[in-house]
Design a protein around this motif. Structure first.
Motif, PDB file in Angstrom:
ATOM      1  N   SER A  33      -3.954  11.487  -7.738  1.00 44.61           N
ATOM      2  CA  SER A  33      -3.983  11.392  -9.199  1.00 44.61           C
ATOM      3  C   SER A  33      -4.347   9.987  -9.643  1.00 44.61           C
ATOM      4  CB  SER A  33      -2.627  11.794  -9.788  1.00 44.61           C
ATOM      5  OG  SER A  33      -1.608  10.929  -9.316  1.00 44.61           O
ATOM      6  N   GLY A  34      -4.305   9.023  -8.728  1.00 45.66           N
ATOM      7  CA  GLY A  34      -4.669   7.651  -9.042  1.00 45.66           C
ATOM      8  C   GLY A  34      -4.530   6.767  -7.821  1.00 45.66           C
ATOM      9  N   THR A  35      -5.081   5.588  -7.911  1.00 41.18           N
ATOM     10  CA  THR A  35      -4.955   4.614  -6.825  1.00 41.18           C
ATOM     11  C   THR A  35      -4.605   3.263  -7.413  1.00 41.18           C
ATOM     12  OG1 THR A  35      -7.304   4.070  -6.883  1.00 41.18           O
ATOM     13  CG2 THR A  35      -6.637   5.761  -5.325  1.00 41.18           C
ATOM     14  N   GLU A  36      -3.898   2.489  -6.645  1.00 42.65           N
ATOM     15  CA  GLU A  36      -3.575   1.107  -7.005  1.00 42.65           C
ATOM     16  C   GLU A  36      -3.680   0.288  -5.735  1.00 42.65           C
ATOM     17  OE1 GLU A  36       0.281  -1.478  -8.327  1.00 42.65           O
ATOM     18  OE2 GLU A  36       0.083   0.534  -9.158  1.00 42.65           O
ATOM     19  N   VAL A  37      -4.429  -0.788  -5.795  1.00 50.98           N
ATOM     20  CA  VAL A  37      -4.624  -1.640  -4.637  1.00 50.98           C
ATOM     21  C   VAL A  37      -4.033  -3.004  -4.945  1.00 50.98           C
ATOM     22  CG1 VAL A  37      -6.320  -2.750  -3.121  1.00 50.98           C
ATOM     23  CG2 VAL A  37      -6.735  -0.431  -3.987  1.00 50.98           C
ATOM     24  N   ASP A  38      -3.120  -3.439  -4.102  1.00 48.64           N
ATOM     25  CA  ASP A  38      -2.534  -4.766  -4.211  1.00 48.64           C
ATOM     26  C   ASP A  38      -2.963  -5.561  -2.997  1.00 48.64           C
ATOM     27  OD1 ASP A  38      -1.064  -4.227  -6.572  1.00 48.64           O
ATOM     28  OD2 ASP A  38       0.516  -3.285  -5.389  1.00 48.64           O
ATOM     29  N   ARG A  39      -3.616  -6.672  -3.225  1.00 48.51           N
ATOM     30  CA  ARG A  39      -4.026  -7.539  -2.117  1.00 48.51           C
ATOM     31  C   ARG A  39      -3.023  -8.672  -2.021  1.00 48.51           C
ATOM     32  NH1 ARG A  39     -10.319  -8.261  -1.430  1.00 48.51           N
ATOM     33  NH2 ARG A  39      -9.522  -8.755   0.617  1.00 48.51           N
ATOM     34  N   LEU A  40      -2.407  -8.779  -0.880  1.00 48.42           N
ATOM     35  CA  LEU A  40      -1.383  -9.787  -0.655  1.00 48.42           C
ATOM     36  C   LEU A  40      -1.929 -10.906   0.217  1.00 48.42           C
ATOM     37  CD1 LEU A  40       1.530  -7.346   0.266  1.00 48.42           C
ATOM     38  CD2 LEU A  40       1.007  -8.324  -1.977  1.00 48.42           C
ATOM     39  N   GLY A  41      -1.423 -12.090  -0.004  1.00 51.63           N
ATOM     40  CA  GLY A  41      -1.746 -13.202   0.871  1.00 51.63           C
ATOM     41  C   GLY A  41      -0.888 -13.124   2.115  1.00 51.63           C
ATOM     42  N   LEU A  42      -1.228 -13.900   3.111  1.00 57.16           N
ATOM     43  CA  LEU A  42      -0.511 -13.859   4.370  1.00 57.16           C
ATOM     44  C   LEU A  42       0.962 -14.217   4.180  1.00 57.16           C
ATOM     45  CD1 LEU A  42      -0.663 -13.333   7.366  1.00 57.16           C
ATOM     46  CD2 LEU A  42      -1.338 -15.713   7.685  1.00 57.16           C
ATOM     47  N   VAL A  43       1.262 -15.139   3.291  1.00 55.85           N
ATOM     48  CA  VAL A  43       2.653 -15.539   3.070  1.00 55.85           C
ATOM     49  C   VAL A  43       3.459 -14.395   2.497  1.00 55.85           C
ATOM     50  CG1 VAL A  43       4.159 -17.080   1.760  1.00 55.85           C
ATOM     51  CG2 VAL A  43       2.072 -17.962   2.812  1.00 55.85           C
ATOM     52  N   SER A  44       2.874 -13.605   1.583  1.00 56.89           N
ATOM     53  CA  SER A  44       3.610 -12.507   0.963  1.00 56.89           C
ATOM     54  C   SER A  44       3.462 -11.204   1.723  1.00 56.89           C
ATOM     55  CB  SER A  44       3.148 -12.311  -0.480  1.00 56.89           C
ATOM     56  OG  SER A  44       1.783 -12.022  -0.528  1.00 56.89           O
ATOM     57  N   GLY A  45       2.557 -11.167   2.668  1.00 53.48           N
ATOM     58  CA  GLY A  45       2.383  -9.972   3.483  1.00 53.48           C
ATOM     59  C   GLY A  45       3.096 -10.140   4.815  1.00 53.48           C
ATOM     60  N   LYS A  46       2.705  -9.364   5.774  1.00 55.00           N
ATOM     61  CA  LYS A  46       3.314  -9.406   7.090  1.00 55.00           C
ATOM     62  C   LYS A  46       2.658 -10.498   7.925  1.00 55.00           C
ATOM     63  CE  LYS A  46       4.215  -6.480  11.076  1.00 55.00           C
ATOM     64  NZ  LYS A  46       4.033  -5.169  11.664  1.00 55.00           N
ATOM     65  N   GLY A  47       3.431 -11.230   8.664  1.00 58.37           N
ATOM     66  CA  GLY A  47       2.873 -12.230   9.546  1.00 58.37           C
ATOM     67  C   GLY A  47       3.479 -13.604   9.324  1.00 58.37           C
ATOM     68  N   VAL A  48       2.995 -14.535  10.081  1.00 56.88           N
ATOM     69  CA  VAL A  48       3.444 -15.923   9.974  1.00 56.88           C
ATOM     70  C   VAL A  48       2.340 -16.727   9.338  1.00 56.88           C
ATOM     71  CG1 VAL A  48       4.171 -17.945  11.292  1.00 56.88           C
ATOM     72  CG2 VAL A  48       4.863 -15.647  12.024  1.00 56.88           C
ATOM     73  N   PRO A  49       2.638 -17.502   8.309  1.00 61.37           N
ATOM     74  CA  PRO A  49       1.582 -18.294   7.663  1.00 61.37           C
ATOM     75  C   PRO A  49       0.848 -19.190   8.651  1.00 61.37           C
ATOM     76  CG  PRO A  49       3.602 -18.374   6.395  1.00 61.37           C
ATOM     77  CD  PRO A  49       3.934 -17.685   7.686  1.00 61.37           C
ATOM     78  N   LEU A  50      -0.435 -19.368   8.441  1.00 56.41           N
ATOM     79  CA  LEU A  50      -1.243 -20.227   9.316  1.00 56.41           C
ATOM     80  C   LEU A  50      -0.707 -21.649   9.270  1.00 56.41           C
ATOM     81  CD1 LEU A  50      -4.789 -18.903   8.393  1.00 56.41           C
ATOM     82  CD2 LEU A  50      -3.423 -18.334  10.387  1.00 56.41           C
ATOM     83  N   GLY A  51      -0.808 -22.336  10.371  1.00 55.13           N
ATOM     84  CA  GLY A  51      -0.362 -23.723  10.421  1.00 55.13           C
ATOM     85  C   GLY A  51       1.092 -23.884  10.820  1.00 55.13           C
ATOM     86  N   ARG A  52       1.793 -22.816  11.046  1.00 54.83           N
ATOM     87  CA  ARG A  52       3.195 -22.918  11.457  1.00 54.83           C
ATOM     88  C   ARG A  52       3.329 -22.791  12.939  1.00 54.83           C
ATOM     89  NH1 ARG A  52       7.390 -20.073   7.358  1.00 54.83           N
ATOM     90  NH2 ARG A  52       7.023 -21.499   5.707  1.00 54.83           N
TER      91      ARG A  52
END
Length: 52
Positions: A33-52
């Motif tokens: 019935s609809g779509t919603e796309v949220d693009r997250l940055g690495l810090v707010s998504g899964k994973g370890v931020p680069l440079g750590r």
């Protein structure tokens, strides 16, 4: 709900260029019935931020 994690923008673009992904994206509308796309940055998504 779908959750995808890509290494970088190039990996995202490569994934989106695949025939099976393009076919899925074209055909999904008939089932939703609809779509919603949220693009997250690495810090707010899964994973370890680069440079750590």
């Amino acid at each position: 709900m779908f959750y995808e994690l890509h290494q970088d923008e190039d990996a995202f673009e490569e994934h989106g260029s695949r025939d099976y992904v393009r076919r899925f994206l074209a055909e999904r509308e008939q089932y939703l019935s609809g779509t919603e796309v949220d693009r997250l940055g690495l810090v707010s998504g899964k994973g370890v931020p680069l440079g750590r």
